[in-house]
Scaffold this active site. Structure first.
Site, mmCIF file in Angstrom:
data_model
loop_
_atom_site.group_PDB
_atom_site.id
_atom_site.type_symbol
_atom_site.label_atom_id
_atom_site.label_comp_id
_atom_site.label_asym_id
_atom_site.label_seq_id
_atom_site.Cartn_x
_atom_site.Cartn_y
_atom_site.Cartn_z
ATOM 1 N N GLY A 124 0.817 -1.207 0.000
ATOM 2 C CA GLY A 124 0.000 0.000 0.000
ATOM 3 C C GLY A 124 0.845 1.249 0.000
ATOM 4 O O GLY A 124 2.054 1.219 0.265
ATOM 5 N N ASP A 127 -0.400 9.181 1.517
ATOM 6 C CA ASP A 127 0.033 10.544 1.245
ATOM 7 C C ASP A 127 1.419 10.826 1.786
ATOM 8 O O ASP A 127 2.157 11.651 1.247
ATOM 9 C CB ASP A 127 -0.982 11.525 1.849
ATOM 10 N N ILE A 128 1.804 10.133 2.867
ATOM 11 C CA ILE A 128 3.098 10.452 3.469
ATOM 12 C C ILE A 128 4.050 9.259 3.509
ATOM 13 O O ILE A 128 5.162 9.385 4.034
ATOM 14 C CB ILE A 128 2.921 10.995 4.905
ATOM 15 N N GLY A 129 3.659 8.102 2.988
ATOM 16 C CA GLY A 129 4.569 6.968 3.056
ATOM 17 C C GLY A 129 4.080 5.771 2.261
ATOM 18 O O GLY A 129 2.966 5.761 1.736
ATOM 19 N N THR A 130 4.947 4.774 2.177
ATOM 20 C CA THR A 130 4.654 3.525 1.479
ATOM 21 C C THR A 130 4.745 2.382 2.472
ATOM 22 O O THR A 130 5.647 2.359 3.322
ATOM 23 C CB THR A 130 5.654 3.295 0.332
ATOM 24 N N VAL A 131 3.820 1.435 2.372
ATOM 25 C CA VAL A 131 3.750 0.318 3.317
ATOM 26 C C VAL A 131 4.193 -0.962 2.621
ATOM 27 O O VAL A 131 3.741 -1.263 1.508
ATOM 28 C CB VAL A 131 2.324 0.149 3.880
ATOM 29 N N ASP A 244 -9.994 11.046 10.072
ATOM 30 C CA ASP A 244 -9.749 10.415 8.769
ATOM 31 C C ASP A 244 -10.468 9.073 8.653
ATOM 32 O O ASP A 244 -9.947 8.142 8.046
ATOM 33 C CB ASP A 244 -8.242 10.223 8.555
#
Length: 481
Positions: A124, A127-131, A244
């Site tokens: 995944g 907006d602020i990172g990749t998992v 959110d």
């Protein structure tokens, strides 16, 4: 000061008399387990109960600390941010993934680093990172974890560093079955990494699209809404406004229960803790500064005020009391969230507080039941205009069943455009839980209920090269590893 000490002594005498009385159980339950007490204070209260009457009169260890006296009437997220609390998560004590990574952490005095993890694939991005899906490289148990990687240099250019720090700060505080557990954190070059539990069931957005007409049954929607409600209650108790909520952020564990994710848009504040009866009416105009609006009170006087203000205390049972801890004084003017889930006060550019989460819960329930959000439009501008001005409508004129009728009532209460009269804005989950839509549901035992769908344990994926072309095409974040 002398009168205050005398009053405190009288409280102690009366309290000890109640402990000696068979009817003291209700006070013991709420006093010893009250969340705003520190663990040290709870331990002392339990020791007080075990001491004999002669020991109590001569002991000075049963008094509360001055720190807890000053903060008993309010909850602060700082209570859970001390280092001794971060290393232990009771709700994960029986989790194999948790115990495995704790063992690995204790084995490394310097803490875990990027070299201790083996990346598998990207699962995944936000907006602020990749998992990424990952495993411990040298562990006997091949447990799966989710690693969120944040490029600090990229965030600095976007002025979003504070959001990443806020998420990390909140994750350190959380210990709840429906919220993520932070297993490890470390820095790698200009990347910041946090390791959390992995949810193999995907998210509710993807799960909903697999159903006929892309919507859940009423019973399934009721179950997921109840678990989200419990998670929001815990967050609000800590003074955290989520901001959110949407199906994409509600993940499904392998056992079918949910977990909220993504806290970079959350707002931290304080919450006022209270135990109230159903007859207690919430203050329609919450004070702007609850510290100055209330007289100074000790922890014991706070307790006795809660329990002795009612003449019917002898007849009250735990089911007749509500624990209320809602950050009603929190305020922000930030324009954050997903357009279809934004509340009217945010869309209009005004200040907002805890009521935005209850609005989002109403949109969330509506989407699960009817397969879409009520104010969606082709453009974001029209969507925001609909949220502010267009009245709430449902796909059909009449509900098909009594449960759907209750669902519509609940949604209408949550989607009240006035945040001051919106359901949940004053007493939070304590009011939402009592709605007929949740009638017969035992929230305290919801973890023992069988979820509508159980993804089951999946076979651990085969480890692949971290330099997969598709991953490199999206981001070069893992070149460092």
């Amino acid at each position: 000061m002398r009168l205050r000490n005398l009053a405190l002594l009288m409280y102690l005498v009366v309290f000890w008399g109640l402990l000696r009385n068979p009817k003291y159980e209700i006070i013991k339950e709420f006093y010893v387990d009250f969340p705003c007490l520190t663990s040290r204070d709870k331990h002392k209260m339990l020791e007080c109960e075990r001491k004999s009457e002669s020991e109590l009169s001569s002991s000075s260890e049963c008094s509360m600390t001055s720190e807890s006296r000053s903060s008993f009437s309010r909850l602060s997220f700082e209570l859970r941010s001390s280092p001794e609390n971060l290393s232990l998560k009771p709700h994960r004590s029986s989790d194999l993934a948790y115990s495995t990574i704790r063992s690995a952490t204790f084995a490394r005095k310097t803490g875990l680093t990027s070299r201790d993890f083996q990346l598998i694939r990207r699962i995944g991005s936000g907006d602020i990172g990749t998992v990424y899906l990952c495993q411990l490289a040298n562990a006997d148990e091949k447990c799966c974890y989710a690693m969120k990687v944040v490029d600090k240099e990229a965030l600095a250019m976007k002025n979003k560093v504070q959001r990443a720090e806020m998420e990390k700060k909140i994750l350190k505080m959380l210990d709840h079955p429906f919220l993520p557990t932070l297993y490890a954190e470390f820095e790698a070059s200009h990347f910041s990494c946090i390791v959390m539990e992995y949810c193999s069931g995907g998210d509710l957005h993807s799960l909903r699209h697999k159903h006929p007409q892309k919507r859940f049954s009423l019973s399934s929607a009721r179950f997921y809404a109840a678990e989200v409600l419990v998670a929001l209650e815990y967050l609000h108790m800590l003074g955290i406004i989520y901001r959110d909520l949407k199906p994409e952020n509600v993940l499904v564990r392998s056992d079918g229960h949910i977990m909220l994710s993504d806290f970079d848009l959350s707002l931290c504040s304080d919450a006022i803790a209270a135990v109230e009866s159903p007859s207690s009416s919430p203050d329609p105009t919450p004070p702007q500064n609850h510290r100055s609006s209330r007289p100074p009170t000790t922890s014991l006087s706070c307790l006795f005020h809660r329990f002795f203000r009612s003449k019917k205390i002898q007849t009250l049972a735990p089911n007749n009391l509500f624990f209320v801890a809602e950050p009603v004084t929190a305020r922000s003017r930030s324009f954050v969230g997903t357009h279809e889930y934004i509340s009217p006060e945010v869309a209009a550019g005004g200040s907002h507080g805890n009521a935005v989460d209850w609005w989002s819960l109403g949109i969330f329930i509506y989407e699960m039941i009817y397969g879409g959000t009520p104010f969606a439009a082709p453009s974001n501008e029209v969507t925001l205009r609909n949220i502010v001005k267009r009245p709430l409508t449902f796909p059909t004129h009449s509900p098909a069943s009594l449960l759907e009728h209750h669902a519509r009532e609940l949604i209408s209460g949550l989607l009240n455009k006035d945040p001051n009269t919106r359901l949940g804005s004053k007493r939070g989950a304590a009011d939402v839980k009592t709605h007929p839509f949740f009638k017969g549901l035992n929230f305290a035992l919801i973890r023992s209920l069988t979820p509508p769908e159980i993804p089951g344990l999946r076979r651990p994926p085969t480890t692949t090269s971290i330099h997969h072309p598709k991953i490199e095409e999206q981001s070069n974040a893992f070149d460092y590893f």
